[in-house]
Design an enzyme around this catalytic site. Structure first.
Site, mmCIF file in Angstrom:
data_model
loop_
_atom_site.group_PDB
_atom_site.id
_atom_site.type_symbol
_atom_site.label_atom_id
_atom_site.label_comp_id
_atom_site.label_asym_id
_atom_site.label_seq_id
_atom_site.Cartn_x
_atom_site.Cartn_y
_atom_site.Cartn_z
ATOM 1 N N HIS A 102 -116.642 -13.317 -79.033
ATOM 2 C CA HIS A 102 -116.356 -11.976 -78.491
ATOM 3 C C HIS A 102 -114.889 -11.608 -78.711
ATOM 4 C CE1 HIS A 102 -119.976 -11.932 -75.504
ATOM 5 N NE2 HIS A 102 -120.321 -11.585 -76.730
ATOM 6 N N TYR A 112 -119.238 -4.075 -71.364
ATOM 7 C CA TYR A 112 -120.298 -4.862 -70.710
ATOM 8 C C TYR A 112 -121.295 -4.029 -69.904
ATOM 9 C CZ TYR A 112 -118.547 -9.418 -72.139
ATOM 10 O OH TYR A 112 -118.204 -10.509 -72.890
ATOM 11 N N GLU A 154 -112.598 -14.233 -71.460
ATOM 12 C CA GLU A 154 -112.063 -13.541 -72.643
ATOM 13 C C GLU A 154 -110.659 -13.005 -72.372
ATOM 14 O OE1 GLU A 154 -116.671 -12.817 -73.750
ATOM 15 O OE2 GLU A 154 -115.468 -11.007 -73.492
HETATM 16 C C1 HEM Z 1 -123.499 -11.296 -70.708
HETATM 17 C C2 HEM Z 1 -123.451 -10.567 -71.790
HETATM 18 C C3 HEM Z 1 -123.474 -11.127 -73.210
HETATM 19 C C4 HEM Z 1 -124.067 -12.247 -73.716
HETATM 20 C C5 HEM Z 1 -124.924 -13.278 -72.994
HETATM 21 C C6 HEM Z 1 -123.749 -12.291 -75.144
HETATM 22 C C7 HEM Z 1 -124.198 -13.284 -76.019
HETATM 23 C C8 HEM Z 1 -123.779 -13.400 -77.334
HETATM 24 C C9 HEM Z 1 -124.209 -14.461 -78.249
HETATM 25 C C10 HEM Z 1 -125.193 -15.572 -77.925
HETATM 26 C C11 HEM Z 1 -123.543 -14.267 -79.418
HETATM 27 C C12 HEM Z 1 -123.675 -15.112 -80.705
HETATM 28 C C13 HEM Z 1 -122.579 -16.124 -80.783
HETATM 29 C C14 HEM Z 1 -122.745 -16.931 -82.085
HETATM 30 O O1 HEM Z 1 -122.512 -16.398 -83.147
HETATM 31 O O2 HEM Z 1 -123.110 -18.090 -82.002
HETATM 32 C C15 HEM Z 1 -122.707 -13.097 -79.253
HETATM 33 C C16 HEM Z 1 -121.904 -12.574 -80.251
HETATM 34 C C17 HEM Z 1 -121.432 -11.269 -80.205
HETATM 35 N N1 HEM Z 1 -121.542 -10.383 -79.155
HETATM 36 FE FE1 HEM Z 1 -122.193 -10.817 -77.307
HETATM 37 N N2 HEM Z 1 -122.968 -11.210 -75.481
HETATM 38 C C18 HEM Z 1 -122.795 -10.465 -74.331
HETATM 39 C C19 HEM Z 1 -122.108 -9.275 -74.223
HETATM 40 C C20 HEM Z 1 -121.637 -8.560 -75.318
HETATM 41 C C21 HEM Z 1 -121.092 -7.224 -75.239
HETATM 42 C C22 HEM Z 1 -120.885 -6.391 -73.970
HETATM 43 C C23 HEM Z 1 -120.769 -6.842 -76.523
HETATM 44 C C24 HEM Z 1 -120.186 -5.501 -76.955
HETATM 45 C C25 HEM Z 1 -120.779 -4.728 -77.816
HETATM 46 C C26 HEM Z 1 -121.082 -7.985 -77.402
HETATM 47 C C27 HEM Z 1 -120.872 -8.033 -78.773
HETATM 48 C C28 HEM Z 1 -120.973 -9.188 -79.544
HETATM 49 C C29 HEM Z 1 -120.478 -9.312 -80.921
HETATM 50 C C30 HEM Z 1 -119.783 -8.237 -81.730
HETATM 51 C C31 HEM Z 1 -120.741 -10.619 -81.313
HETATM 52 C C32 HEM Z 1 -120.246 -11.308 -82.561
HETATM 53 C C33 HEM Z 1 -121.042 -11.270 -83.662
HETATM 54 C C34 HEM Z 1 -120.363 -12.182 -84.721
HETATM 55 O O3 HEM Z 1 -120.339 -13.357 -84.519
HETATM 56 O O4 HEM Z 1 -119.907 -11.663 -85.694
HETATM 57 N N3 HEM Z 1 -121.608 -9.012 -76.638
HETATM 58 N N4 HEM Z 1 -122.862 -12.590 -77.978
#
Ligand code: HEM
Length: 177
Positions: A102, A112, A154
């Site tokens: 993130h 969020y 974060e």
């Molecule tokens: C409790 C809330 C959230 C959970 C459980 C969550 C979970 C995750 C998970 C499992 C990944 C993949 C990590 C990996 O690559 O192994 C991830 C990546 C990501 N999440 Fe979240 N997320 C949450 C909230 C958010 C929010 C609010 C945003 C905003 C839009 C967001 C945007 C992203 C982005 C941009 C990635 C990265 C993708 C990359 O690796 O290029 N997430 N998140």
């Protein structure tokens, strides 16, 4: 009544009620089955309302050729949370990894609430009758509690980044003079 569960391995508190823990854990089987349908629906409605939220996902496949990708990863995280909400210590490595992803993609605290809102909407759209008001209220509380942990983690990582950047710039300017 909200309980404060201190998650030592994360150094943060999870604020959820015992009732929420029981309801969220009871949804784990159906999330195992329908989780990815829910997260794909969530991204669909989130990006429809906020196309700017697509920023940060440029390097991520929503769904790659092997059927995995971001929707799959998020579904796996939601399921893991449902089964481990009362023993979050066991997910510390995963939470830390996600927090780093993130920060690397510059996700902000103010993003969020909308993602939470769309996750609940997607649960309603996909789970239909199984998404009772009680289930949605429990997941709203559980999502907010987990989001708070991510936001705090974060914040620390962003501050660390800023400090390192400042140190590097100071060193550079010192070298120049
Ligand atoms: C409790 C809330 C959230 C959970 C459980 C969550 C979970 C995750 C998970 C499992 C990944 C993949 C990590 C990996 O690559 O192994 C991830 C990546 C990501 N999440 Fe979240 N997320 C949450 C909230 C958010 C929010 C609010 C945003 C905003 C839009 C967001 C945007 C992203 C982005 C941009 C990635 C990265 C993708 C990359 O690796 O290029 N997430 N998140």
């Amino acid at each position: 009544m909200l309980m404060v569960i201190y998650v030592a391995s994360l150094g943060h508190e999870l604020m959820v009620s015992q009732k929420t823990i029981e309801i969220v854990k009871a949804t784990a089987p159906i999330l195992k089955e329908k989780g990815e349908e829910i997260t794909r629906r969530m991204y669909e409605i989130a990006f429809a309302e906020r196309p700017d939220y697509k920023r940060g996902f440029e390097n991520t496949w929503m769904q790659d050729l092997s059927g995995n990708g971001q929707a799959h990863k998020l579904a796996a995280a939601v399921y893991a949370y449902a089964t481990h909400i009362d023993r979050l210590d066991e997910l510390a490595t995963a939470v830390n990894h996600i927090a780093h992803r993130h920060v690397a993609t510059r996700i902000l605290p103010e993003q969020y609430p909308l993602i939470g809102e769309k996750l609940l909407q997607a649960m309603k759209d996909v789970l239909q009758d199984a998404a009772t008001d009680e289930v949605i209220a429990a997941w709203a509380e559980a999502y907010e509690a987990l989001a708070n942990i991510f936001i705090q983690k974060e914040k620390v990582l962003y501050q660390q980044d800023d400090r390192e950047l400042t140190e590097r710039l100071t060193r550079l300017t010192t070298l120049e003079h």
